[in-house]
Design a protein around this motif. Structure first.
Motif, PDB file in Angstrom:
ATOM      1  N   ARG B 146      47.436  42.231  29.592  1.00 31.77           N
ATOM      2  CA  ARG B 146      46.367  42.243  28.582  1.00 31.77           C
ATOM      3  C   ARG B 146      45.071  41.706  29.192  1.00 31.77           C
ATOM      4  O   ARG B 146      43.980  42.186  28.869  1.00 31.77           O
ATOM      5  CB  ARG B 146      46.796  41.439  27.360  1.00 31.77           C
ATOM      6  N   VAL B 147      45.182  40.719  30.085  1.00 27.96           N
ATOM      7  CA  VAL B 147      43.972  40.246  30.781  1.00 27.96           C
ATOM      8  C   VAL B 147      43.393  41.372  31.635  1.00 27.96           C
ATOM      9  O   VAL B 147      42.171  41.567  31.690  1.00 27.96           O
ATOM     10  CB  VAL B 147      44.273  39.008  31.643  1.00 27.96           C
ATOM     11  N   ALA B 148      44.272  42.128  32.282  1.00 29.16           N
ATOM     12  CA  ALA B 148      43.785  43.239  33.103  1.00 29.16           C
ATOM     13  C   ALA B 148      43.032  44.253  32.234  1.00 29.16           C
ATOM     14  O   ALA B 148      42.010  44.803  32.644  1.00 29.16           O
ATOM     15  CB  ALA B 148      44.946  43.918  33.825  1.00 29.16           C
ATOM     16  N   ILE B 149      43.536  44.478  31.032  1.00 28.38           N
ATOM     17  CA  ILE B 149      42.834  45.384  30.110  1.00 28.38           C
ATOM     18  C   ILE B 149      41.483  44.784  29.724  1.00 28.38           C
ATOM     19  O   ILE B 149      40.449  45.462  29.742  1.00 28.38           O
ATOM     20  CB  ILE B 149      43.704  45.664  28.869  1.00 28.38           C
ATOM     21  N   ALA B 150      41.490  43.474  29.446  1.00 32.12           N
ATOM     22  CA  ALA B 150      40.240  42.804  29.088  1.00 32.12           C
ATOM     23  C   ALA B 150      39.240  42.874  30.238  1.00 32.12           C
ATOM     24  O   ALA B 150      38.041  43.095  30.036  1.00 32.12           O
ATOM     25  CB  ALA B 150      40.510  41.347  28.705  1.00 32.12           C
ATOM     26  N   ARG B 151      39.731  42.691  31.461  1.00 36.32           N
ATOM     27  CA  ARG B 151      38.858  42.749  32.633  1.00 36.32           C
ATOM     28  C   ARG B 151      38.186  44.116  32.732  1.00 36.32           C
ATOM     29  O   ARG B 151      37.006  44.229  33.043  1.00 36.32           O
ATOM     30  CB  ARG B 151      39.696  42.478  33.886  1.00 36.32           C
ATOM     31  N   SER B 152      38.978  45.117  32.451  1.00 37.74           N
ATOM     32  CA  SER B 152      38.445  46.465  32.489  1.00 37.74           C
ATOM     33  C   SER B 152      37.428  46.685  31.360  1.00 37.74           C
ATOM     34  O   SER B 152      36.367  47.277  31.569  1.00 37.74           O
ATOM     35  CB  SER B 152      39.626  47.424  32.364  1.00 37.74           C
ATOM     36  N   LEU B 153      37.754  46.179  30.173  1.00 37.70           N
ATOM     37  CA  LEU B 153      36.851  46.330  29.021  1.00 37.70           C
ATOM     38  C   LEU B 153      35.502  45.656  29.257  1.00 37.70           C
ATOM     39  O   LEU B 153      34.481  46.100  28.734  1.00 37.70           O
ATOM     40  CB  LEU B 153      37.490  45.714  27.772  1.00 37.70           C
ATOM     41  N   ALA B 154      35.508  44.588  30.053  1.00 37.98           N
ATOM     42  CA  ALA B 154      34.278  43.824  30.254  1.00 37.98           C
ATOM     43  C   ALA B 154      33.202  44.655  30.944  1.00 37.98           C
ATOM     44  O   ALA B 154      32.021  44.321  30.891  1.00 37.98           O
ATOM     45  CB  ALA B 154      34.571  42.565  31.068  1.00 37.98           C
TER      46      ALA B 154
END
Ligand SMILES: Nc1ncnc2c1ncn2[C@@H]1O[C@H](COP(=O)(O)OP(=O)(O)OP(=O)(O)O)[C@@H](O)[C@H]1O
Ligand SMILES: [Mg+2]
Lengths: 218, 243
Positions: B146-154
């Motif tokens: 989920r952090v990886a998804i957040a990193r991408s969303l940023a």
């Protein structure tokens, strides 16, 4: 003139010891500078550069350090480049440390998983940014233990420069022994001094390696 | 203009052809699931879309960028096309907040003052607001993903690519990641996701694509795609998953 081993003798050895330390520090700093450039070139450069650096590393690693030292001192003076013992010692030890550090660090750069490059790539980082922010910080952590371990090798190997008359700790021991004829006292003191320099390094190298394998990477 | 258009894409690794002429088009807001057997070329196609993998023939246009040319043009594309990997690939030496803000800061020049808000904003979308200070190895696999998804969303991408992002997770952790992706779908994110989760594809994807032997073998709206597969290859592929 000293004719038996006593406090002045220890002082004499200690001056040699300081030269050993000084030469080690110079060797490490210069070797680290060139070693990092060579490691980067070896791991990431164009093919011809990787090949050239690879050749350099192989060549130096396959040559006894003493021969490198002789080459720098006698060999270069033969072609008209005379270096005083300190300079010849520093140059040859740097040549040697560069090859080994470049090899160690190239391994550390390559030990960072390819997926880290890809993740950084996918986030639009440039090649330099990937190196600077993602790859090198991780490679640095991997490299700490082996690098400190190699410092021990540098300290011990400065002793070969005794053979071109550079008065570091080993040469100082020989000279003192020639004056006092008390080899046991003299060389035991010499050994204790090497130990005092090397043991803390070995110890911290081990802790650094252990800490890394205990997976805490930050 | 579609968010993604792939035309006649061909790619081989040496003498091994892997993609044998792919045509695929994805509209803005679409969620397209890619399914298929191991080795059918799903990951390869996804990696071609953001230029991680070079290809020999055909063309790809994504988020208004053609996949071609210099690395600086590829970087422009990657600013707008996020990718999430099976193995998370978080940066282990950086904490969650720094993982998230690294690319916005160094690539887009987002000032530090705005970073806290950005971190909170993307972490709240994946339900991990309280983990900004944690390091990746302190998180579960599901949290890391989920952090990886957040990193991408940023990076505020227009299109997101997901490559089997739940395959490395224990079954009890896949749910939280799939939930996050489903919420992104609801919010209108354009996504292409390679997945083995058939029921998830059926529920969340607007369209599903079945890849077989380097080709788009069959595609359709997810509702009808699973209930009435046309080709025997797709029938036998999804049979074990339907009951
Ligand atoms: N870097 C590579 N070099 C050579 N061959 C590769 C490489 N990457 C993938 N392949 C080959 O390309 C084919 C397609 O691989 P790909 O990873 O795209 O399949 P996939 O559909 O994603 O499979 P999976 O479901 O196992 O992830 C396989 O035959 C694989 O062996
Ligand atoms: Mg794959």
């Amino acid at each position: 003139m000293m004719d038996s081993f006593g406090w002045p003798g220890v002082e004499f050895l200690f001056r040699g010891f300081m030269w050993t330390i000084g030469l080690s520090v110079i060797t490490f700093l210069a070797g680290a500078f060139f070693g990092l450039l060579f490691a980067l070139g070896r791991a990431l450069g164009p093919r011809w550069l990787r090949f050239a650096i690879g050749g350099y590393i192989q060549l130096v690693q396959a040559t006894p350090l003493l021969i490198v030292v002789f080459l720098a001192f006698y060999g270069l003076s033969f072609v008209g480049l005379y270096f005083p013992p300190l300079a010849a010692a520093a140059i040859s030890l740097t040549v040697y440390a560069t090859a080994f550090l470049a090899d160690i660090w190239r391994g550390c750069i390559e030990a960072v998983p390819r997926t880290q490059w890809e993740a950084a790539d996918s986030l639009a980082l440039s090649r330099m940014q990937r190196l600077r922010y993602v790859i090198l910080p991780q490679a640095f952590r991997i490299a700490l233990g082996p690098t400190v371990g190699f410092m021990v090798q540098i300290v011990k190997n400065t002793s070969v420069t005794a053979l071109i008359g550079f008065v570091e700790l080993t040469r100082a021991g020989q000279l003192l022994n020639n004056m006092t004829f008390q080899p046991f006292h003299v060389f035991l003191t010499v050994a204790v001094m090497y130990f005092a320099a090397c043991y803390p390094l070995s110890l911290s190298s081990e802790t650094l390696k252990e800490r890394k394998s205990a997976s805490s990477t930050h | 203009m579609p968010a993604l258009r792939i035309e006649k894409l061909r790619k081989s690794y040496g003498a091994l052809p892997v993609l044998k002429g792919i045509d695929l088009s994805v509209e803005n807001g679409d969620v397209v699931a890619i399914i298929g057997r191991s080795g059918s070329g799903k990951s390869t196609m996804l990696r071609c879309i953001n230029g991680l993998e070079p290809f020999q023939e055909g063309s790809i246009e994504v988020a208004g960028h053609r996949v071609e040319g210099s690395s600086s043009r590829l970087r422009e594309l990657r600013k707008e096309v996020g990718m999430v990997f099976q193995g998370y690939n978080l940066f282990p030496h950086l904490n969650v907040a720094d993982n998230i803000t690294l690319a916005p800061r160094v690539v887009k020049g987002v000032p530090r003052a705005e970073c806290d808000a950005l971190v909170q904003q993307v972490l709240s979308r994946v339900g991990l607001e309280e983990k900004a200070g944690a390091y990746p190895d302190e998180l579960s696999g599901g949290q890391q993903q989920r952090v990886a998804i957040a990193r991408s969303l940023a990076m505020k991408p227009k299109v997101m690519l997901f490559d089997e992002v739940t395959s490395a997770l224990d079954p009890e952790l896949t749910g939280e990641v799939l939930k996050t992706i489903a919420e992104l779908a609801e919010a209108g994110m354009t996504m292409v996701l390679v997945t083995h989760e058939m029921s998830f594809a059926r529920r969340v994807a607007t369209r599903t694509v079945f890849m077989h032997e380097g080709r788009v073998w069959e595609e359709g709206l997810s509702e009808t795609f699973f209930s009435s597969p046309q080709t025997p290859e797709l029938q036998s592929f999804i049979a074990p998953n339907l009951n």
